[in-house]
Enzyme design. Structure first.
Site, PDB file in Angstrom:
ATOM      1  N   ASP A 188      36.290  41.910 -44.180  1.00  0.00           N
ATOM      2  CA  ASP A 188      35.346  41.687 -45.267  1.00  0.00           C
ATOM      3  C   ASP A 188      33.788  42.032 -45.109  1.00  0.00           C
ATOM      4  OD1 ASP A 188      35.210  40.231 -47.808  1.00  0.00           O
ATOM      5  OD2 ASP A 188      34.149  38.692 -46.931  1.00  0.00           O
TER       6      ASP A 188
ATOM      7  N   VAL B  49      41.074  50.278 -72.983  1.00  0.00           N
ATOM      8  CA  VAL B  49      42.223  50.132 -74.294  1.00  0.00           C
ATOM      9  C   VAL B  49      43.369  50.589 -73.771  1.00  0.00           C
ATOM     10  CG1 VAL B  49      40.104  51.058 -75.513  1.00  0.00           C
ATOM     11  CG2 VAL B  49      41.798  52.720 -74.957  1.00  0.00           C
TER      12      VAL B  49
ATOM     13  N   GLU C 162      47.118  51.706 -72.589  1.00  0.00           N
ATOM     14  CA  GLU C 162      47.482  52.696 -71.745  1.00  0.00           C
ATOM     15  C   GLU C 162      48.030  54.137 -72.261  1.00  0.00           C
ATOM     16  OE1 GLU C 162      46.395  52.715 -68.701  1.00  0.00           O
ATOM     17  OE2 GLU C 162      47.423  53.584 -67.254  1.00  0.00           O
TER      18      GLU C 162
ATOM     19  N   ASN D  63      44.576  41.914 -62.592  1.00  0.00           N
ATOM     20  CA  ASN D  63      44.785  40.815 -63.756  1.00  0.00           C
ATOM     21  C   ASN D  63      45.248  39.266 -62.938  1.00  0.00           C
ATOM     22  OD1 ASN D  63      45.320  39.632 -66.291  1.00  0.00           O
ATOM     23  ND2 ASN D  63      47.334  40.444 -66.491  1.00  0.00           N
TER      24      ASN D  63
ATOM     25  N   MET E 134      42.494  42.785 -70.381  1.00  0.00           N
ATOM     26  CA  MET E 134      41.484  43.147 -69.218  1.00  0.00           C
ATOM     27  C   MET E 134      40.140  43.194 -69.834  1.00  0.00           C
ATOM     28  SD  MET E 134      43.742  43.452 -66.756  1.00  0.00           S
ATOM     29  CE  MET E 134      42.661  44.190 -65.571  1.00  0.00           C
TER      30      MET E 134
ATOM     31  N   HIS F   9      39.120  50.225 -61.234  1.00  0.00           N
ATOM     32  CA  HIS F   9      40.832  49.484 -61.528  1.00  0.00           C
ATOM     33  C   HIS F   9      40.508  48.071 -61.142  1.00  0.00           C
ATOM     34  CE1 HIS F   9      45.111  49.040 -60.510  1.00  0.00           C
ATOM     35  NE2 HIS F   9      45.012  48.907 -61.844  1.00  0.00           N
TER      36      HIS F   9
ATOM     37  N   ASP G   3      36.182  46.570 -80.000  1.00  0.00           N
ATOM     38  CA  ASP G   3      37.611  46.856 -80.178  1.00  0.00           C
ATOM     39  C   ASP G   3      37.936  47.482 -81.537  1.00  0.00           C
ATOM     40  OD1 ASP G   3      40.166  45.160 -78.847  1.00  0.00           O
ATOM     41  OD2 ASP G   3      40.597  46.079 -80.350  1.00  0.00           O
TER      42      ASP G   3
ATOM     43  N   SER H 299      45.488  52.194 -65.266  1.00  0.00           N
ATOM     44  CA  SER H 299      46.168  51.721 -64.153  1.00  0.00           C
ATOM     45  C   SER H 299      47.249  52.967 -63.604  1.00  0.00           C
ATOM     46  CB  SER H 299      47.160  50.657 -64.340  1.00  0.00           C
ATOM     47  OG  SER H 299      47.178  49.809 -65.240  1.00  0.00           O
TER      48      SER H 299
ATOM     49  N   ASN I 184      48.519  50.037 -56.321  1.00  0.00           N
ATOM     50  CA  ASN I 184      49.980  50.393 -56.967  1.00  0.00           C
ATOM     51  C   ASN I 184      50.778  51.379 -56.273  1.00  0.00           C
ATOM     52  OD1 ASN I 184      49.793  48.379 -59.081  1.00  0.00           O
ATOM     53  ND2 ASN I 184      48.774  49.597 -60.499  1.00  0.00           N
TER      54      ASN I 184
HETATM   55  N1  LIG Z   1      47.209  44.185 -67.993  1.00  0.00           N
HETATM   56  C1  LIG Z   1      47.164  44.392 -66.565  1.00  0.00           C
HETATM   57  O1  LIG Z   1      47.702  43.755 -65.963  1.00  0.00           O
HETATM   58  C2  LIG Z   1      46.445  45.560 -66.325  1.00  0.00           C
HETATM   59  C3  LIG Z   1      45.984  45.751 -64.846  1.00  0.00           C
HETATM   60  C4  LIG Z   1      44.913  46.680 -64.638  1.00  0.00           C
HETATM   61  C5  LIG Z   1      44.682  47.634 -65.534  1.00  0.00           C
HETATM   62  N2  LIG Z   1      45.207  47.769 -66.639  1.00  0.00           N
HETATM   63  C6  LIG Z   1      44.865  48.658 -67.870  1.00  0.00           C
HETATM   64  O2  LIG Z   1      43.637  48.087 -68.483  1.00  0.00           O
HETATM   65  C7  LIG Z   1      43.837  48.640 -69.871  1.00  0.00           C
HETATM   66  C8  LIG Z   1      44.056  47.737 -70.910  1.00  0.00           C
HETATM   67  O3  LIG Z   1      45.073  46.781 -70.731  1.00  0.00           O
HETATM   68  P1  LIG Z   1      45.547  45.399 -71.419  1.00  0.00           P
HETATM   69  O4  LIG Z   1      46.573  44.759 -70.775  1.00  0.00           O
HETATM   70  O5  LIG Z   1      44.098  44.668 -71.584  1.00  0.00           O
HETATM   71  O6  LIG Z   1      46.007  46.017 -72.755  1.00  0.00           O
HETATM   72  P2  LIG Z   1      45.922  45.011 -74.259  1.00  0.00           P
HETATM   73  O7  LIG Z   1      46.909  45.639 -74.758  1.00  0.00           O
HETATM   74  O8  LIG Z   1      45.871  43.527 -73.987  1.00  0.00           O
HETATM   75  O9  LIG Z   1      44.333  45.459 -74.765  1.00  0.00           O
HETATM   76  C9  LIG Z   1      44.207  46.687 -75.297  1.00  0.00           C
HETATM   77  C10 LIG Z   1      43.201  46.529 -76.191  1.00  0.00           C
HETATM   78  O10 LIG Z   1      42.527  47.822 -76.632  1.00  0.00           O
HETATM   79  C11 LIG Z   1      42.043  47.743 -78.080  1.00  0.00           C
HETATM   80  N3  LIG Z   1      42.019  49.141 -78.334  1.00  0.00           N
HETATM   81  C12 LIG Z   1      42.986  49.986 -78.758  1.00  0.00           C
HETATM   82  N4  LIG Z   1      42.637  51.113 -79.269  1.00  0.00           N
HETATM   83  C13 LIG Z   1      41.108  50.973 -79.155  1.00  0.00           C
HETATM   84  C14 LIG Z   1      39.886  51.882 -79.366  1.00  0.00           C
HETATM   85  N5  LIG Z   1      40.230  52.911 -79.816  1.00  0.00           N
HETATM   86  N6  LIG Z   1      39.011  51.144 -79.314  1.00  0.00           N
HETATM   87  C15 LIG Z   1      38.611  50.100 -78.798  1.00  0.00           C
HETATM   88  N7  LIG Z   1      39.540  49.275 -78.599  1.00  0.00           N
HETATM   89  C16 LIG Z   1      40.687  49.660 -78.649  1.00  0.00           C
HETATM   90  C17 LIG Z   1      43.408  46.937 -78.491  1.00  0.00           C
HETATM   91  O11 LIG Z   1      43.047  46.388 -80.008  1.00  0.00           O
HETATM   92  C18 LIG Z   1      43.421  45.797 -77.696  1.00  0.00           C
HETATM   93  O12 LIG Z   1      42.600  45.050 -78.020  1.00  0.00           O
HETATM   94  C19 LIG Z   1      45.277  49.627 -69.556  1.00  0.00           C
HETATM   95  O13 LIG Z   1      44.763  51.118 -69.440  1.00  0.00           O
HETATM   96  C20 LIG Z   1      45.859  49.110 -68.672  1.00  0.00           C
HETATM   97  O14 LIG Z   1      46.811  49.902 -67.985  1.00  0.00           O
HETATM   98  C21 LIG Z   1      45.894  46.382 -67.165  1.00  0.00           C
END
Ligand SMILES: NC(=O)c1ccc[n+]([C@@H]2O[C@H](COP(=O)([O-])OP(=O)(O)OC[C@H]3O[C@@H](n4cnc5c(N)ncnc54)[C@H](O)[C@@H]3O)[C@@H](O)[C@H]2O)c1
Length: 719
Positions: free
Chosen positions: A297, A401, A403, A454, A325, A451, A344, A430, A501
């Site tokens: 650390d 937004v 994935e 969650n 996220m 990255h 959003d 991710s 990952n």
């Molecule tokens: N959920 C996880 O465990 C996790 C972990 C690490 C990374 N991620 C990555 O984080 C990103 C988001 O994942 P999430 O789980 O929060 O998804 P989510 O579906 O909960 O949220 C996505 C959000 O993006 C919004 N959105 C879509 N198009 C948009 C645009 N053009 N402009 C602004 N907002 C828009 C949607 O309305 C939604 O609120 C992805 O790339 C995912 O791979 C997710």
């Protein structure tokens, strides 16, 4: 000046008062390293030679008291035999007790943190005066050891066994006021007046206003507990603490044992007992690993500091996407003092994102970790928006937004156009390559991956991903923003799955192959949980989401077919096809019901078994040990590949990444530390057993070379 060393000086103040000052040269804080301990002894010899002394002050020349022993020297000490360690401890205790036994009163002026050995030296004094911001404690059990310089002897005699057990077994830091209430310190004053107040207190002791001899007798004689009280206090807490800390962390119980065995003994007898128990704990692999984690650390902090030397902190950020996220990142940024716009495309999502932040903040207010005022300020610093109108004021943007490469590329291009030229744009993808995503922007040098994990507010790791065109300056800004949010950043080069990952999916494949060999998923979970993981692979897939896991697994399989591909259908795919998405729809490998507190509780049903059963190809006899190797070897080999391909700079960063990002068991200190401890030869012989399963179990040539030449990943220290 009576004595002047590199760490200590001894001066005679007026009226026969000696001041022993700890002021470690060239360091910002005091720690007891070998030099300081040597000089502590020389200072004592100097003090003893003086005539006409009436009292002694122990103080610090720094803007803080003493952090404890120098942990960077620990691993060297741990190499000693138990006997050598015991006599080393007793020689230091002789110095500590030497201060306690001086024939006049003594007072410590605690002007900041007094931890571990720092608190133990203060405990040798008759009285302690603390500044209001000071904190005291004995955190040794967090490093897998116990206090070794009299902490388990003097503290229970001073504040009573119950409180001492609580402090020592938890290792917690205690604020000055709390310490005063329990009698661990004798006065709390304005920070600037600590020294002055300690001197005044010493004069009172010299005058006889306080009975320093009685206080000293209390600290040096046996505890006033009869046999039955002693049994009840210590046995009860040992059972409770053992339940809390679990079998892999023996130190908290050992610390209570030390207090128990020493309770009815004289100080010196009790110190000998403590030294013996310390030496035993220091020889455990848990102690070695927890110290390694501490050093790891520190190493990450050093790397981050170096990287950000010339960079500027983020002043106002924006987050794209108010989902799981995006909402989490906005919350984290705002509650760390960096205001944020959250954008959003749907008002409903924005509302959800704001509600989620409010819920988390409310919890903090409920447990009094935040005032309602501060909560209001934090909420006000998140600006929900449907447009890019204010983005000219943002110097950092995190895209979170959906994935989807196409959507992300379009969103990134739009955002870039709305930003000032020097703003950094980061994607929280991710699975999508940062280099690929950078094709859609005009200033790829300002684009990086960031990255988060969650849930964002809980998970400490952020991988900072360097795409082919990302500039050093943009990487530094990402590192700095993550640190501003209280997260631990690790810089990783772009590759599918990045670091965490990428090594997780081979582990999942190890699991899917086990199921084909007839292993019971529930048993695999139990074995891996017993090994130390917070949850086994089936449960983890349910928590991550079977759909998410399935999607990412397909991407990893396409990128690394030799290790992450799968011939035929596997359990993840079938679960996905049957819409068993895990915890999110209450069925996956397990099914989920809400418990009394409203939290999902897993239950085992026949349904999942009937899905997995047709996939069994053979029923192999698998011991618990086989299960561990079949799960862990793919993770190790992929980690080695990441290191060899320079995806990540050092073994310690891999180890810490897995600890902070996946919950790798701290008492094992990381995948490479585990490999070092088991030995590559043994691991290779285990891997050979499963070579029919392909590259997943094949050592790389570099690993074979390391094995032949007897090399370790962690040669000596944490780096
Ligand atoms: N959920 C996880 O465990 C996790 C972990 C690490 C990374 N991620 C990555 O984080 C990103 C988001 O994942 P999430 O789980 O929060 O998804 P989510 O579906 O909960 O949220 C996505 C959000 O993006 C919004 N959105 C879509 N198009 C948009 C645009 N053009 N402009 C602004 N907002 C828009 C949607 O309305 C939604 O609120 C992805 O790339 C995912 O791979 C997710």
């Amino acid at each position: 000046m009576l004595y002047q060393g590199q760490a200590f000086r001894v001066e005679m103040l007026s009226e026969g008062i000696i001041n022993v000052v700890f002021d470690l040269k060239d360091q910002s804080a005091n720690v007891f390293n070998a030099l300081a301990l040597k000089e502590l002894n020389e200072a004592l010899a100097t003090v003893k030679k003086q005539s006409g002394v009436q009292g002694l002050l122990f103080s610090s020349g720094k803007d803080g008291f003493v952090f404890g022993a120098d942990i960077t020297e620990f691993l060297q000490h741990f190499k000693k035999t138990e006997e050598e360690m015991k006599s080393w401890l007793l020689s230091i205790n002789a110095i500590f007790s030497g201060y306690e036994d001086l024939p006049y009163p003594s007072v410590a002026a605690i002007n900041g943190f007094a931890l571990g050995g720092g608190f133990e030296i203060a405990l040798t004094m008759d009285y302690r005066i603390a500044g209001s911001k000071a904190q005291v404690g004995l955190p040794e059990t967090k490093l897998g050891i116990i206090p070794g310089w009299g902490g388990t002897v003097r503290l229970p005699r001073l504040i009573g066994a119950d409180h001492a057990i609580d402090w020592v077994a938890s290792g917690k830091y205690n604020k000055a006021d709390e310490a005063l209430k329990l009698g661990a310190v004798d006065g709390v004053v304005d920070d600037a007046k600590t020294f002055e107040a300690a001197l005044t207190f010493l004069h009172r002791a010299i005058k006889g206003d306080v009975d320093w001899k009685a206080r000293r007798a209390q600290k040096t004689s046996p505890l006033r507990l009869d046999k039955i009280e002693s049994m009840m206090t210590f046995e009860g807490s040992k059972a409770f603490v053992a339940g809390m800390s679990g079998p892999h962390y023996p130190a908290p119980v050992a610390a209570i044992e030390s207090m128990q065995q020493g309770a009815r003994k004289t100080r010196d007898e009790a110190i000998t007992i403590e030294a013996g128990i310390f030496a035993k704990m220091a020889k455990t692999s848990t102690a070695e690993c927890l110290v390694q984690v501490f050093l790891g650390d520190q190493y990450l902090k050093k790397v981050a500091k170096k990287l950000t030397r010339d960079s500027t902190p983020t002043k106002h950020a924006a987050v794209l996407g108010a989902g799981i996220m995006g909402g989490g990142i906005a919350y984290q940024s705002a509650s760390s003092g960096v205001g944020v716009h959250m954008k959003d495309i749907t008002p409903g999502q924005l509302e959800l994102g704001m509600n989620e932040a409010a819920k988390l903040l409310n919890k903090l207010v409920e447990i009094k970790k935040m005032t309602p005022d501060k909560m209001a300020k934090v909420i006000a610093s998140i600006t929900p928006t449907l447009s890019y109108a204010d983005f000219k004021a943002c110097d950092f943007v995190v895209e979170a937004v959906v994935e989807n490469e196409k959507v992300k590329k379009a969103v990134l291009a739009e955002t870039e156009a709305a930003l000032p030229d020097n703003a950094v744009l980061a994607s929280n993808t991710s699975t999508i390559s940062i280099t690929k995503l950078s094709e859609g922007v005009k200033r790829p040098e300002n684009f990086i991956g960031m990255h988060f994990f969650n849930p964002v507010h809980k998970m400490p790791l952020v991988e900072i991903i360097r795409g082919k065109k990302s500039s050093d300056a943009a990487i530094a800004r990402g590192v700095q923003y993550a640190a501003q949010m209280g997260k631990t950043p690790i810089v990783v080069n772009d590759c599918p799955g990045f670091l965490v990952n990428r090594v997780l999916f081979p582990y999942f494949n190890g699991f899917l192959f086990l199921l084909e060999d007839g292993a019971d998923f529930q048993k695999v979970d139990k074995v891996m949980e017993k090994w130390g993981w917070p949850m086994g692979p089936a449960y983890l897939l349910d928590v991550v989401g079977i759909d998410t896991g399935h999607h990412a697994s397909a991407i990893m399989a396409a990128e690394f077919p030799d290790r992450m591909g799968f011939k035929g259908v596997n359990a993840l795919q079938v679960m996905y096809e049957q819409k068993r998405f895990g915890q999110k729809n209450n069925k996956g490998f397990y099914e989920y019901e809400l418990d009394k507190k409203g939290k999902p509780k897993k239950v085992v049903t026949e349904a999942a078994y009937s899905i997995v059963k047709p996939l069994i190809k053979q029923t192999a006899a698998l011991s618990d040990e086989d299960i561990v190797y079949r799960m862990m070897l793919p993770m190790l080999i992929e980690s080695a590949r990441c290191l060899e391909e320079k995806i990540v700079a050092s073994p310690v960063e891999v180890d810490m990444g897995l600890l902070l990002g996946l919950g790798f068991p701290p008492f094992r200190a990381g995948i490479f530390k585990w490999a070092d401890m088991v030995g590559l030869e043994k691991l290779q012989s285990e891997a050979k057993k499963w070579q029919h399963l392909g590259k997943l179990y094949e050592f790389t040539p570099t690993m074979l070379e390391m094995m032949k030449t007897n090399q370790k990943y962690h040669a000596g220290g944490a780096q």
